[in-house]
Design an enzyme around this catalytic site. Structure first.
Site, PDB file in Angstrom:
ATOM      1  N   CYS A   2       7.800  10.335   3.046  1.00 46.95           N
ATOM      2  CA  CYS A   2       8.742  11.461   3.110  1.00 46.95           C
ATOM      3  C   CYS A   2      10.143  10.993   2.754  1.00 46.95           C
ATOM      4  CB  CYS A   2       8.766  12.054   4.517  1.00 46.95           C
ATOM      5  SG  CYS A   2       7.187  12.664   5.044  1.00 46.95           S
ATOM      6  N   TRP A  74       5.401  13.859   2.454  1.00 45.87           N
ATOM      7  CA  TRP A  74       4.132  13.184   2.111  1.00 45.87           C
ATOM      8  C   TRP A  74       3.232  13.446   3.301  1.00 45.87           C
ATOM      9  CZ3 TRP A  74       1.444   8.830   4.052  1.00 45.87           C
ATOM     10  CH2 TRP A  74       0.499   8.276   3.191  1.00 45.87           C
ATOM     11  N   GLU A 489      -4.585  -8.191  -8.111  1.00 44.90           N
ATOM     12  CA  GLU A 489      -3.382  -7.433  -8.478  1.00 44.90           C
ATOM     13  C   GLU A 489      -3.626  -6.598  -9.734  1.00 44.90           C
ATOM     14  OE1 GLU A 489      -0.857  -6.600  -7.031  1.00 44.90           O
ATOM     15  OE2 GLU A 489       0.514  -5.928  -8.606  1.00 44.90           O
ATOM     16  N   GLU A 496      -4.209   2.150  -9.086  1.00 45.77           N
ATOM     17  CA  GLU A 496      -3.197   2.990  -8.437  1.00 45.77           C
ATOM     18  C   GLU A 496      -2.439   3.871  -9.420  1.00 45.77           C
ATOM     19  OE1 GLU A 496       0.042   1.169  -6.323  1.00 45.77           O
ATOM     20  OE2 GLU A 496       0.090  -0.544  -7.656  1.00 45.77           O
ATOM     21  N   HIS A 512     -22.964 -13.243  -6.611  1.00 45.31           N
ATOM     22  CA  HIS A 512     -23.370 -12.884  -5.240  1.00 45.31           C
ATOM     23  C   HIS A 512     -23.387 -11.375  -5.038  1.00 45.31           C
ATOM     24  CE1 HIS A 512     -23.257 -17.082  -4.029  1.00 45.31           C
ATOM     25  NE2 HIS A 512     -22.113 -17.183  -4.682  1.00 45.31           N
ATOM     26  N   LYS A 611       5.974   4.914  -2.159  1.00 46.64           N
ATOM     27  CA  LYS A 611       6.568   3.632  -2.513  1.00 46.64           C
ATOM     28  C   LYS A 611       6.700   2.735  -1.283  1.00 46.64           C
ATOM     29  CE  LYS A 611       8.542   0.516  -5.032  1.00 46.64           C
ATOM     30  NZ  LYS A 611       7.670  -0.264  -5.965  1.00 46.64           N
TER      31      LYS A 611
HETATM   32  C1  AGP Z   1       1.956  -1.957  -5.030  1.00 47.94           C
HETATM   33  O1  AGP Z   1       1.888  -1.585  -6.407  1.00 47.94           O
HETATM   34  C2  AGP Z   1       1.711  -0.813  -4.117  1.00 47.94           C
HETATM   35  N1  AGP Z   1       2.636   0.223  -4.367  1.00 47.94           N
HETATM   36  C3  AGP Z   1       1.609  -1.227  -2.655  1.00 47.94           C
HETATM   37  O2  AGP Z   1       0.424  -1.962  -2.528  1.00 47.94           O
HETATM   38  C4  AGP Z   1       2.755  -2.093  -2.067  1.00 47.94           C
HETATM   39  O3  AGP Z   1       2.737  -3.360  -2.648  1.00 47.94           O
HETATM   40  C5  AGP Z   1       2.520  -2.245  -0.567  1.00 47.94           C
HETATM   41  O4  AGP Z   1       2.586  -0.957   0.018  1.00 47.94           O
HETATM   42  C6  AGP Z   1       3.534  -3.164   0.119  1.00 47.94           C
HETATM   43  O5  AGP Z   1       4.821  -2.637  -0.021  1.00 47.94           O
HETATM   44  P1  AGP Z   1       6.074  -3.580   0.355  1.00 47.94           P
HETATM   45  O6  AGP Z   1       6.096  -4.719  -0.611  1.00 47.94           O
HETATM   46  O7  AGP Z   1       7.274  -2.678   0.214  1.00 47.94           O
HETATM   47  O8  AGP Z   1       5.882  -4.049   1.763  1.00 47.94           O
END
Ligand code: AGP
Length: 616
Positions: A2, A74, A489, A496, A512, A611
């Site tokens: 939010c 959100w 990653e 995502e 496995h 974010k």
């Molecule tokens: C990463 O692309 C994602 N948006 C998410 O996994 C992010 O890395 C995770 O929420 C951790 O956020 P932070 O680094 O602000 O703690």
């Protein structure tokens, strides 16, 4: 997450708030709303979808309000709908509230209020907060908010307005961040982060937990635990330009291309003597307020890295770096599990948190537990002044600048570089890393930005490969050693922003189980740089090819054998060192970006994502 924006001052508050909400769109949301005060009355407008839908509704108002609070929601409690959108009002309609976080005891409070005759229109915890504030309001809005928030369990960042106080906004914070801006023309702002405040002032104060602020034009009263205290403003260093896309189609693409500059800035900030390195002049680092002296570093029994998502993947790479230079065990944990698992830790353990936002609740909870157990906590953070940075014993800032794209890119490579600096520093202090070796490692760090430049130069080639696979419903990313967290990653980036189901695996793990997934519809992206495990990786590639899989490799610039064995090759300059982990991230980021664009996905604001996850 939010987003909250409030403004009280001389300007048209609707324009300021809507513009501010748009700057928070990167946080992810599904509805928006605004409360506008004027002439001792208040209008509340809400809309499902984007801020533009809300803006269309405000276009019909016949007055210019100078005090308004807005919100992008959100959904945490209650589905995305106009009735569940914020602001929510108390039963008199005199008080409006916007909220980020979760009031965990909202159902108990709701039952109590129902018994006293209260009515509710929505399914949200926020409406309970608004009704409780209204129930406690006897003319003093600050007092009502203080009393109500003392009843809340859980987390909140609140913005509150009331018809009786037409130029006042009250803010309250426990958990999710809340920033106050004080403009030179007397205007006061409240926002979830500094971005909406930037165009009006850089004078910002971040509320601490359990602080409440009362804002009126030219006036700011800050309360801690009900007692008024002095408010300390700080100057934020971001420029408004940083928050713009700078000609790039998406923030994510801009941030991918910012990585060389970020890495150069990080090295320049953290390496104190980059210009005079030699085997007899070992590197020294600008690690202000480093929480452990040499003696304490020598007594360290082990290190625990706590993080989530992309930061967790950086932590896995950091583990390899630290174990190689420091020679003590390093484990990497999801903060979400670590804080509830009653981990075996003690004051001899260094707990390192890694976080771009510095507000991730899962990571923050792990840091708080580590402090309770007497561990030294060190944060590797991008957002200056964030909660994890402030609550840790020491912090190393990544200097990656504002990262707006929900999919983390430049923060990821900056996290790896910061962990690399930390590994060298501790290795030198503990005597497990020779001066000469430290010099070599720092030289690699100083060179990595150029290697990233070279990787970015292959963007068109990566795009051509990506478009061949844009319609695949699934994908597998494989790697060994440091390639495994990179595979994780790469898979996270793809899933995502393009919504393709992608998984990252240690290549050794294929036989496995995951190998059952292989057929001609499954693209397999493999990190296959020359190194100790190269031959094993080639075997994994052949296992995939033998089952009809299509293989894309990230390969060393000087690998002359691999092209015949795979379907597509993307080359990076391979210096045979762990800085390759930064260089190899680039094709993965570009691969995911191009597929997401080709699939018409919302690259900067992917569905369902936020974010910064300031709720658990
Ligand atoms: C990463 O692309 C994602 N948006 C998410 O996994 C992010 O890395 C995770 O929420 C951790 O956020 P932070 O680094 O602000 O703690």
């Amino acid at each position: 997450m939010c987003g909250i924006v409030g403004y009280t001052g001389k300007l048209n508050a609707v324009e300021v708030v809507l513009s501010g909400l748009r700057k928070l769109e990167y946080r992810g949301y599904d509805s928006a709303g605004i409360a506008m005060l004027h002439d001792c009355s208040m209008d509340v407008l809400r809309a499902v979808g984007r801020v533009d839908a809300l803006a269309r509704k405000t276009a019909n108002i016949s007055y210019v309000p100078h005090n308004a609070i807005g919100h992008t929601r959100w959904a945490s409690h209650g589905r995305p709908s106009e009735i569940n959108a914020h602001p929510h009002c108390d039963n008199t309609g005199q008080i409006a509230v916007v909220h980020n976080g979760i009031v965990e005891n909202y159902s108990t409070l709701r039952s109590e209020l129902l018994q006293s005759g209260a009515k509710f229109l929505s399914e949200t915890d926020t409406e309970v907060a608004a009704v409780l504030i209204g129930h406690l309001y006897k003319g003093n809005l600050v007092e009502a908010v203080i009393q109500a928030t003392q009843r809340f369990e859980g987390t909140f960042a609140l913005g509150v307005v009331c018809i009786d106080h037409p130029d006042m906004i009250v803010g309250a914070r426990r958990g999710p961040p809340l920033a106050v801006g004080a403009a030179d023309d007397g205007a006061m702002m409240l926002a979830s982060d500094a971005l909406p405040i930037l165009p009006y002032t850089r004078n910002v104060c971040y509320l601490e937990d359990n602080q409440i602020v009362a804002l009126q034009p030219g006036k700011m009263e800050l309360y801690a635990n009900g007692v008024q205290i002095e408010a300390r403003l700080q100057k934020i260093c971001w420029t408004a330009e940083e928050s713009e896309r700078g000609g790039y189609r998406h923030y994510m693409l801009k941030e991918i291309y910012e990585q060389p500059a970020v890495l150069r800035r990080l090295a320049a900030n953290l390496v104190a003597n980059a210009g005079s390195l030699s085997p007899v002049s070992p590197p020294t680092f600008n690690l202000d307020n480093f929480p452990l002296n040499n003696d304490a570093l020598r007594k360290l029994s082990r290190v625990v890295i706590v993080a989530q998502g992309t930061a967790f993947h950086a932590g896995l790479i950091g583990r390899n770096m630290i174990e190689r230079t420091v020679r003590i065990p390093v484990s990497v944990e999801y903060g979400s599990d670590f804080q509830y698992r009653d981990p075996v830790i003690d004051p001899s353990v260094l707990v390192i948190s890694v976080s771009q936002s510095g507000e991730t609740a899962d990571t923050l909870g792990a840091v708080r537990l580590a402090k309770e157990r007497g561990c030294t906590t060190l944060a590797i953070i991008n957002t200056v002044g964030s909660t994890i940075a402030r609550e840790s014993h020491g912090v190393i800032y990544m200097h990656a600048g504002l990262e707006i794209g929900v999919a983390s890119t430049k923060a990821f490579t900056a996290q790896i570089a910061a962990l690399y600096v930390l590994a060298i520093h501790i290795g030198l202090q503990r005597g497990t890393l020779s001066d000469a070796d430290a010099v070599r490692r720092v030289a690699d760090l100083l060179q990595v930005a150029s290697r990233v430049d070279e990787a970015l130069a292959c963007a068109e080639q990566v795009k051509a490969v990506a478009l061949k696979y844009k319609d695949s419903a699934n994908a597998l990313f494989l790697g060994r050693g440091t390639g495994f967290p990179l595979a994780l990653e790469g898979a996270l980036k793809l899933k995502e922003i393009s919504y393709v189901h992608a998984e990252g695996y240690d290549a050794a793990e294929m036989k496995h189980g995951p190998i059952a997934l292989i057929d001609e519809r499954m693209p397999v992206i493999v990190l296959a740089l020359k190194g100790r495990r190269y031959d094993k990786i080639i075997s994994n590639i052949q296992e995939v090819k033998a089952r009809g899989g299509r293989v894309i490799v990230i390969a060393s610039h000087d690998d002359t054998e691999i092209a015949d064995k795979v379907d597509d090759v993307i080359r990076v300059h391979d210096d045979r060192g762990i800085m390759n982990s930064i260089v190899c991230a680039i094709p993965f980021q570009l691969f995911a970006y191009e597929i997401a664009v080709a699939r018409n996905c919302d690259v900067d604001k992917p569905r369902n994502l936020a974010k910064s996850l300031t709720i658990e």
